[in-house]
Write a protein that holds these residues in place. Structure first.
Motif, PDB file in Angstrom:
ATOM      1  N   LEU A   1      -1.871   8.429  -7.757  1.00  0.00           N
ATOM      2  CA  LEU A   1      -2.037   7.538  -6.620  1.00  0.00           C
ATOM      3  C   LEU A   1      -2.384   8.330  -5.369  1.00  0.00           C
ATOM      4  CD1 LEU A   1       1.114   5.293  -7.224  1.00  0.00           C
ATOM      5  CD2 LEU A   1      -1.260   4.613  -7.644  1.00  0.00           C
ATOM      6  N   ASP A  10      -3.623   3.371  -1.315  1.00  0.00           N
ATOM      7  CA  ASP A  10      -3.895   2.558  -2.500  1.00  0.00           C
ATOM      8  C   ASP A  10      -3.056   1.283  -2.470  1.00  0.00           C
ATOM      9  OD1 ASP A  10      -5.690   4.334  -3.614  1.00  0.00           O
ATOM     10  OD2 ASP A  10      -4.274   5.202  -5.047  1.00  0.00           O
ATOM     11  N   ARG A  11      -3.678   0.167  -2.846  1.00  0.00           N
ATOM     12  CA  ARG A  11      -2.903  -1.073  -2.986  1.00  0.00           C
ATOM     13  C   ARG A  11      -2.307  -1.092  -4.389  1.00  0.00           C
ATOM     14  NH1 ARG A  11      -5.824  -4.418  -0.484  1.00  0.00           N
ATOM     15  NH2 ARG A  11      -4.410  -4.708   1.277  1.00  0.00           N
ATOM     16  N   VAL A  12      -0.995  -1.292  -4.452  1.00  0.00           N
ATOM     17  CA  VAL A  12      -0.262  -1.140  -5.708  1.00  0.00           C
ATOM     18  C   VAL A  12       0.700  -2.311  -5.914  1.00  0.00           C
ATOM     19  CG1 VAL A  12      -0.408   1.385  -5.703  1.00  0.00           C
ATOM     20  CG2 VAL A  12       1.547   0.240  -4.589  1.00  0.00           C
ATOM     21  N   LYS A  49      -1.723   0.818  -9.575  1.00  0.00           N
ATOM     22  CA  LYS A  49      -2.837   0.487  -8.694  1.00  0.00           C
ATOM     23  C   LYS A  49      -3.404  -0.867  -9.094  1.00  0.00           C
ATOM     24  CE  LYS A  49      -7.032   2.437  -6.678  1.00  0.00           C
ATOM     25  NZ  LYS A  49      -7.951   3.606  -6.659  1.00  0.00           N
ATOM     26  N   THR A  66       0.838  -1.197   0.000  1.00  0.00           N
ATOM     27  CA  THR A  66       0.000   0.000   0.000  1.00  0.00           C
ATOM     28  C   THR A  66       0.872   1.246   0.000  1.00  0.00           C
ATOM     29  OG1 THR A  66      -0.156  -0.067   2.409  1.00  0.00           O
ATOM     30  CG2 THR A  66      -1.924  -1.122   1.162  1.00  0.00           C
TER      31      THR A  66
END
Length: 336
Positions: free
Chosen positions: A79, A83-85, A135, A68
């Motif tokens: 972003l 955010d999960r990336v 993302k 994240t």
């Protein structure tokens, strides 16, 4: 200053041990990722062994990271915190050369690798440029998604690069970390897919992963019988093969595309290549735009790496598992 807790080797092919270092001030286009998991790629092992002669020690591997966003540079707009990336082989590009300006960032002559000259994601934090940080689609399974950012994009890139027709017949040589993903992508793409494997135990698994047929790559007669069958061969192996025998399985204007890092020169007979107008090519990972296409495609078709998981503290055991050729099919380290 941010203190990063990582696992590093201090010598060629050494054990990975706990290691701390300080990150400087975050750059305007940078992202700090709080790592949740990181896949282990054979490239990590090659770098650990300094097989390519460019490893700097202490060396922190890891370039298939999921996490994240923990911090953002002032000029990052794509972003947000939390955010999960995902992050793959490249951690940044110059953004000004002809290749970058043409959308071929993966061909940038000064592109920064996540694990070359910088510390990778076998750590609690890894830093990269926002342009190389993606993302994660909500439909992708985050715990297993890491290998998509290296192994996945490596096999997906040729499908886009060569505008592969969905009616194509494609052979995949080697059903391992790359090959098992290639089978899934090609089947979803619409192709007729044949898995070349020397492992009898993998034949049924190859069919379950998407292959329509399997072929014993240790049987010269079986390879000879497949003459003129394929529009494209994707080779994912890193060992020398009888490349001319494989070229013979191509249709006129067919292509052998090499994705595995084969240390020996390819021994090719040019005359049959000339008369059948055959091509031999290779490619690395894809551009940011192609990575985004790959993620969308994988989410839409529920494509996911088949993974085995180790806690990150067991990283040396995980590397031994990879060295022994036991991985089925990608190894992922999870932060405890």
């Amino acid at each position: 200053m941010t203190t990063v807790r990582a696992y590093a080797a201090t010598e060629e092919n050494g054990l990975l041990e706990p290691f701390e270092y300080e990150l400087g001030s975050i750059g305007p286009y940078d992202v700090d990722i709080a790592v949740e998991s990181c896949g282990i790629c054979h490239s990590d092992l090659s770098m650990l062994e300094n097989a390519w002669g460019m490893t700097q020690y202490p060396f922190v591997p890891g370039h298939e990271a999921i996490g994240t966003v923990a911090a953002l540079g002032d000029l990052v707009t794509n972003l947000q915190i939390g955010d999960r990336v995902g992050l793959g082989w490249h951690a940044g590009y110059c953004m000004t050369c002809v290749q970058c300006l043409s959308g071929h960032h993966n061909m940038c002559g000064t592109a920064e690798s996540t694990i070359v000259g910088r510390h990778g994601a076998f750590a609690d934090i890894v830093r990269a440029q926002a342009v190389s940080t993606f993302k994660l689609p909500s439909h992708l399974d985050a715990p297993t998604a890491g290998p998509l950012f290296c192994g996945g994009i490596t096999v997906f890139n040729p499908l886009v690069q060569f505008d592969l027709a969905p009616t194509s017949s494609v052979g995949v040589i080697g059903i391992g970390g790359l090959g098992h993903l290639a089978l899934q992508f090609l089947r979803a793409w619409g192709c007729r897919v044949t898995a070349f494997t020397s492992s009898g135990s993998k034949q049924q698994e190859a069919l379950e992963l998407g292959a329509h047929d399997t072929l014993n790559s240790r049987d010269p007669a079986a390879i000879e019988a497949a003459a003129g069958s394929f529009d494209l061969l994707l080779s994912t192996v890193n060992v020398k093969l009888d490349w001319n025998a494989y070229l013979n399985t191509l249709k006129p204007r067919g292509r052998l595309h090499v994705l595995g890092v084969v240390p020996q020169p390819l021994d090719l007979n040019v005359t049959p290549m000339l008369f059948a107008q055959l091509s031999v090519s290779s490619s690395p990972v894809g551009s940011p735009a192609t990575i985004l296409k790959m993620l969308e495609f994988a989410a839409r078709h529920e494509i996911k790496p088949k993974t085995e998981h180790f806690p990150m503290s067991k990283v040396n055991e995980a590397l031994d598992h990879l060295r022994a050729g036991k991985a089925r099919y990608r190894i992922v380290l999870d932060r405890e």
